[in-house]
Scaffold this motif. Sequence first.
Motif, PDB file in Angstrom:
ATOM      1  N   ASP A 194      21.928  20.685  28.896  1.00  0.00           N
ATOM      2  CA  ASP A 194      22.639  21.619  29.829  1.00  0.00           C
ATOM      3  C   ASP A 194      24.119  21.696  29.290  1.00  0.00           C
ATOM      4  O   ASP A 194      24.862  21.021  29.440  1.00  0.00           O
ATOM      5  CB  ASP A 194      22.927  20.591  31.274  1.00  0.00           C
ATOM      6  CG  ASP A 194      23.626  21.444  32.287  1.00  0.00           C
ATOM      7  OD1 ASP A 194      24.448  22.475  32.002  1.00  0.00           O
ATOM      8  OD2 ASP A 194      23.559  20.939  33.584  1.00  0.00           O
ATOM      9  N   TRP A 195      24.245  22.956  28.699  1.00  0.00           N
ATOM     10  CA  TRP A 195      25.168  23.261  27.837  1.00  0.00           C
ATOM     11  C   TRP A 195      26.479  23.495  28.609  1.00  0.00           C
ATOM     12  O   TRP A 195      27.565  23.143  28.163  1.00  0.00           O
ATOM     13  CB  TRP A 195      25.079  24.354  26.678  1.00  0.00           C
ATOM     14  CG  TRP A 195      23.993  24.204  25.790  1.00  0.00           C
ATOM     15  CD1 TRP A 195      22.774  24.545  26.013  1.00  0.00           C
ATOM     16  CD2 TRP A 195      24.159  23.251  24.589  1.00  0.00           C
ATOM     17  NE1 TRP A 195      21.904  24.045  24.776  1.00  0.00           N
ATOM     18  CE2 TRP A 195      22.967  23.433  23.748  1.00  0.00           C
ATOM     19  CE3 TRP A 195      25.301  22.759  24.157  1.00  0.00           C
ATOM     20  CZ2 TRP A 195      22.896  22.986  22.606  1.00  0.00           C
ATOM     21  CZ3 TRP A 195      25.275  22.031  22.778  1.00  0.00           C
ATOM     22  CH2 TRP A 195      24.103  21.920  22.241  1.00  0.00           C
ATOM     23  N   GLY A 196      26.305  23.753  29.948  1.00  0.00           N
ATOM     24  CA  GLY A 196      27.485  23.925  30.719  1.00  0.00           C
ATOM     25  C   GLY A 196      28.249  22.717  30.986  1.00  0.00           C
ATOM     26  O   GLY A 196      29.447  22.591  30.964  1.00  0.00           O
ATOM     27  N   ARG A 197      27.331  21.686  31.462  1.00  0.00           N
ATOM     28  CA  ARG A 197      27.993  20.135  31.766  1.00  0.00           C
ATOM     29  C   ARG A 197      28.207  19.699  30.466  1.00  0.00           C
ATOM     30  O   ARG A 197      29.145  19.028  30.552  1.00  0.00           O
ATOM     31  CB  ARG A 197      26.704  19.456  32.065  1.00  0.00           C
ATOM     32  CG  ARG A 197      27.554  17.960  32.890  1.00  0.00           C
ATOM     33  CD  ARG A 197      26.304  17.301  33.172  1.00  0.00           C
ATOM     34  NE  ARG A 197      25.764  17.721  34.447  1.00  0.00           N
ATOM     35  CZ  ARG A 197      26.441  17.402  35.919  1.00  0.00           C
ATOM     36  NH1 ARG A 197      27.209  16.596  35.691  1.00  0.00           N
ATOM     37  NH2 ARG A 197      25.529  18.033  36.648  1.00  0.00           N
ATOM     38  N   ALA A 198      27.833  20.126  28.992  1.00  0.00           N
ATOM     39  CA  ALA A 198      28.231  19.335  27.808  1.00  0.00           C
ATOM     40  C   ALA A 198      29.515  20.029  27.467  1.00  0.00           C
ATOM     41  O   ALA A 198      30.463  19.229  27.110  1.00  0.00           O
ATOM     42  CB  ALA A 198      27.301  19.544  26.690  1.00  0.00           C
TER      43      ALA A 198
END
Length: 210
Positions: A194-198
């Motif tokens: 989940d690149w958004g959360r990262a």
Amino acid sequence: MEQSFPFQLYPLPYSYIALMPHCDANTLYYHHDKCYADSVYELNNLVVRHRLTHLSLSQLLAEDINLPTAQLNRLRSAAGAVYNHQLYFEGIACKAGQPPFNRLTEAIITTYGSMPAFQQLLTEAAASIIGSGWVWLLAEGSKGIHIATTPNNEVVDLQSVSPILVLDMWEHAYLSVDHFDKASYVATWFSLIDWGRAEQRYLAALGAAA
């Protein structure tokens, strides 16, 4: 991600079938509802037994606690399992996709040369773990980002680094799907990050370091 007693079993951010065919429902159910849930149950029991209910999860991991070594190791292991599993499950997205270009991926490319090179280093880090453990991507203030590993349920030093990504390398996370092919498991996990959360974690780390 700070928590206080009683520590809660965080629900999965997606359904048990959401990661198929990358991860089957039985593996995900066993991983979350058995392994992670048992750690939460054990941690709550231990903090009650040792009269530590006033301490937060991060304090249980970092503070100097006066207990015999065997009991302290068990407490730290349960606390680490809870912390690490929560970060791991939250870091996975429902759908596979390519990493977007954002501040985090820009830092990764600047540091490691390319996303494939970064993935290869994660794969090598995973292969280096003898037994069980975790692979981390960490932000360390002005020192940038770096990859690290910890054995068993150990947690990185949360007072000096900020976890951005964590990969579970215990066999219960991958054995029934990828058997002993760690590289395949890492590739699957990498496609589901989940690149958004990262990115949110990375920006928070940069803000804390400013």
